[in-house]
Write a protein that holds these residues in place. Structure first.
Motif, mmCIF file in Angstrom:
data_model
loop_
_atom_site.group_PDB
_atom_site.id
_atom_site.type_symbol
_atom_site.label_atom_id
_atom_site.label_comp_id
_atom_site.label_asym_id
_atom_site.label_seq_id
_atom_site.Cartn_x
_atom_site.Cartn_y
_atom_site.Cartn_z
ATOM 1 N N ASP A 108 0.678 -1.582 -0.178
ATOM 2 C CA ASP A 108 0.405 -0.289 -0.036
ATOM 3 C C ASP A 108 0.626 0.999 0.084
ATOM 4 N N VAL A 109 0.452 1.847 -0.434
ATOM 5 C CA VAL A 109 1.533 3.565 -1.030
ATOM 6 C C VAL A 109 0.729 4.573 -1.043
ATOM 7 N N ARG A 110 1.061 5.764 -0.217
ATOM 8 C CA ARG A 110 -0.045 6.739 -0.372
ATOM 9 C C ARG A 110 0.250 7.859 -1.154
ATOM 10 N N LEU A 111 -0.657 7.576 -2.565
ATOM 11 C CA LEU A 111 -0.481 8.876 -3.530
ATOM 12 C C LEU A 111 -1.402 10.241 -2.980
ATOM 13 N N HIS A 112 -0.442 11.362 -2.758
ATOM 14 C CA HIS A 112 -0.911 12.360 -2.442
ATOM 15 C C HIS A 112 -1.840 13.384 -3.888
ATOM 16 N N SER A 113 -1.749 14.716 -4.033
ATOM 17 C CA SER A 113 -1.881 15.318 -4.863
ATOM 18 C C SER A 113 -0.563 16.138 -5.930
ATOM 19 N N GLY A 114 -0.415 15.540 -6.362
ATOM 20 C CA GLY A 114 0.774 16.056 -7.806
ATOM 21 C C GLY A 114 1.771 14.696 -7.455
ATOM 22 N N ASP A 115 1.862 13.630 -7.050
ATOM 23 C CA ASP A 115 1.947 12.483 -7.785
ATOM 24 C C ASP A 115 1.996 11.826 -8.773
ATOM 25 N N ALA A 116 3.026 11.082 -9.107
ATOM 26 C CA ALA A 116 3.518 9.914 -9.808
ATOM 27 C C ALA A 116 3.509 8.460 -10.123
ATOM 28 N N PHE A 117 2.729 7.593 -10.579
ATOM 29 C CA PHE A 117 3.601 6.513 -9.944
ATOM 30 C C PHE A 117 3.510 5.539 -11.574
ATOM 31 N N VAL A 118 4.996 5.206 -12.169
ATOM 32 C CA VAL A 118 5.420 4.612 -13.409
ATOM 33 C C VAL A 118 4.934 2.897 -12.752
ATOM 34 N N PHE A 119 4.874 2.395 -13.741
ATOM 35 C CA PHE A 119 4.769 0.770 -13.727
ATOM 36 C C PHE A 119 4.932 0.394 -15.184
ATOM 37 N N GLY A 120 5.847 -0.729 -15.407
ATOM 38 C CA GLY A 120 6.299 -1.120 -16.641
ATOM 39 C C GLY A 120 7.343 -2.421 -16.096
ATOM 40 N N GLY A 121 7.543 -2.900 -17.372
ATOM 41 C CA GLY A 121 8.365 -4.429 -17.155
ATOM 42 C C GLY A 121 7.706 -5.441 -17.185
ATOM 43 N N PRO A 122 8.337 -6.016 -15.881
ATOM 44 C CA PRO A 122 7.592 -6.788 -14.915
ATOM 45 C C PRO A 122 6.385 -6.820 -14.389
ATOM 46 N N ALA A 123 6.482 -5.085 -13.602
ATOM 47 C CA ALA A 123 5.473 -4.675 -13.179
ATOM 48 C C ALA A 123 4.195 -4.117 -14.070
ATOM 49 N N ARG A 124 4.571 -4.393 -15.307
ATOM 50 C CA ARG A 124 3.661 -4.196 -16.569
ATOM 51 C C ARG A 124 2.070 -4.145 -16.054
ATOM 52 N N LEU A 125 1.676 -5.809 -15.756
ATOM 53 C CA LEU A 125 0.363 -6.607 -15.563
ATOM 54 C C LEU A 125 0.234 -6.995 -14.492
ATOM 55 N N ALA A 126 0.967 -5.949 -13.112
ATOM 56 C CA ALA A 126 0.225 -5.754 -12.073
ATOM 57 C C ALA A 126 -0.714 -5.686 -11.250
ATOM 58 N N TYR A 127 -1.369 -6.161 -10.377
ATOM 59 C CA TYR A 127 -2.415 -5.947 -10.245
ATOM 60 C C TYR A 127 -3.029 -4.481 -8.986
ATOM 61 N N HIS A 128 -3.991 -3.626 -9.435
ATOM 62 C CA HIS A 128 -3.248 -2.582 -8.248
ATOM 63 C C HIS A 128 -4.568 -2.312 -8.377
ATOM 64 N N GLY A 129 -5.118 -1.373 -7.221
ATOM 65 C CA GLY A 129 -6.025 -0.888 -6.470
ATOM 66 C C GLY A 129 -6.976 0.386 -5.762
ATOM 67 N N VAL A 130 -7.556 0.989 -5.633
ATOM 68 C CA VAL A 130 -7.696 1.597 -5.247
ATOM 69 C C VAL A 130 -8.804 1.634 -3.565
ATOM 70 N N PRO A 131 -8.943 1.227 -2.583
ATOM 71 C CA PRO A 131 -9.510 0.611 -2.061
ATOM 72 C C PRO A 131 -10.274 1.487 -1.058
ATOM 73 N N ARG A 132 -9.078 2.857 -0.876
ATOM 74 C CA ARG A 132 -9.899 4.064 -0.194
ATOM 75 C C ARG A 132 -9.546 5.775 -0.589
ATOM 76 N N THR A 133 -10.051 6.682 -0.040
ATOM 77 C CA THR A 133 -8.749 7.553 -0.545
ATOM 78 C C THR A 133 -9.549 8.671 0.963
ATOM 79 N N GLU A 134 -9.371 9.981 0.795
ATOM 80 C CA GLU A 134 -8.809 10.248 1.943
ATOM 81 C C GLU A 134 -9.424 11.719 1.721
ATOM 82 N N PRO A 135 -10.813 11.462 2.104
ATOM 83 C CA PRO A 135 -12.184 13.054 1.366
ATOM 84 C C PRO A 135 -11.253 14.165 2.344
ATOM 85 N N GLY A 136 -11.614 15.187 1.973
ATOM 86 C CA GLY A 136 -10.946 16.540 1.880
ATOM 87 C C GLY A 136 -9.247 16.586 2.391
ATOM 88 N N SER A 137 -8.401 15.745 2.104
ATOM 89 C CA SER A 137 -7.486 15.967 2.059
ATOM 90 C C SER A 137 -6.094 16.420 0.587
#
Length: 221
Positions: A174-203
């Motif tokens: 689990d990684v906390r992504l803030h406004s302005g963050d970028a996340f890059v995935f490719g190579g061996p991670a290109r087909l990795a499963y990923h999702g967003v279980p929750r956001t932090e409203p008001g942040s």
């Protein structure tokens, strides 16, 4: 591109998956958000996606370059009113390539493969998360290209769950992504499963004027 007082360093989450905190400065975030608001207008604007089983995604979405629907791409909104999809802007592809270059430098170049520096970015999905929205574990496997996926975050922070290519279960991180963050995935991670279980409203940064979270994922078709 960061303007953070105490910048968070890039982090390799898994081989081929790199978190770039604060990659978009305040001006770039405002520019991208303004573009998203234009793209969200009809025709072919923000919509609720209905899955084949009849359920609806809690995240609302629009496409650029090619229209995504479960599970494929088309030139028009084939699961809606049939409108032609909005044009993918060249500048967004340039941003994505710069993010890939920065991620490759942070990871020592190798994990993304030789083609990562010449990817022809031409499509994007724009996702809007309201306070209760989430994204289940999935992988981005409808593209023909294996170029890295580049994700830009705006507004509310979220928990981004990055897993493995074998299935939706553990191991994941689990990684906390803030406004302005970028996340890059490719190579061996290109087909990795990923999702967003929750956001932090008001942040979201108050100056951005955004309630909720916007995520722009840039890809090569």
């Amino acid at each position: 591109m960061s303007e953070e007082l105490f910048p968070r360093p890039p982090a390799q989450v898994a081989p081929g998956a790199v978190h770039l905190p604060g990659w978009l400065d305040a001006g770039a975030q405002e520019e991208l958000l303004a573009a998203c608001r234009r793209w969200a207008l009809p025709p072919a604007g923000l919509r609720t996606v209905r899955m084949p089983g009849g359920g609806e995604m809690s995240v609302r979405q629009l496409s650029l370059g090619r229209h995504w629907y479960p599970y494929g791409y088309a030139d028009t909104v084939v699961d809606g009113g049939g409108e032609r999809v909005k044009t993918f802007p060249a500048w967004l592809g340039e941003w994505a390539q710069r993010a890939v270059d920065d991620a490759a430098a942070a990871a020592g170049d190798g994990p993304f493969g030789a083609g990562a520096r010449a990817a022809a970015y031409d499509i994007a999905l724009v996702n809007f998360y309201g306070a209760d929205a989430r994204m289940g574990m999935h992988r981005d496997s409808d593209e023909r290209s294996d170029a890295p996926v580049v994700s830009f975050s705006l507004g509310d922070a979220c928990v981004f769950r990055f897993g493995n290519a074998e299935g939706r279960g553990r191991p994941w991180r689990d990684v906390r992504l803030h406004s302005g963050d970028a996340f890059v995935f490719g190579g061996p991670a290109r087909l990795a499963y990923h999702g967003v279980p929750r956001t932090e409203p008001g942040s979201a940064p108050p100056a951005l004027g955004l309630r909720g979270r916007v995520n722009v994922t840039v890809r090569a078709y």
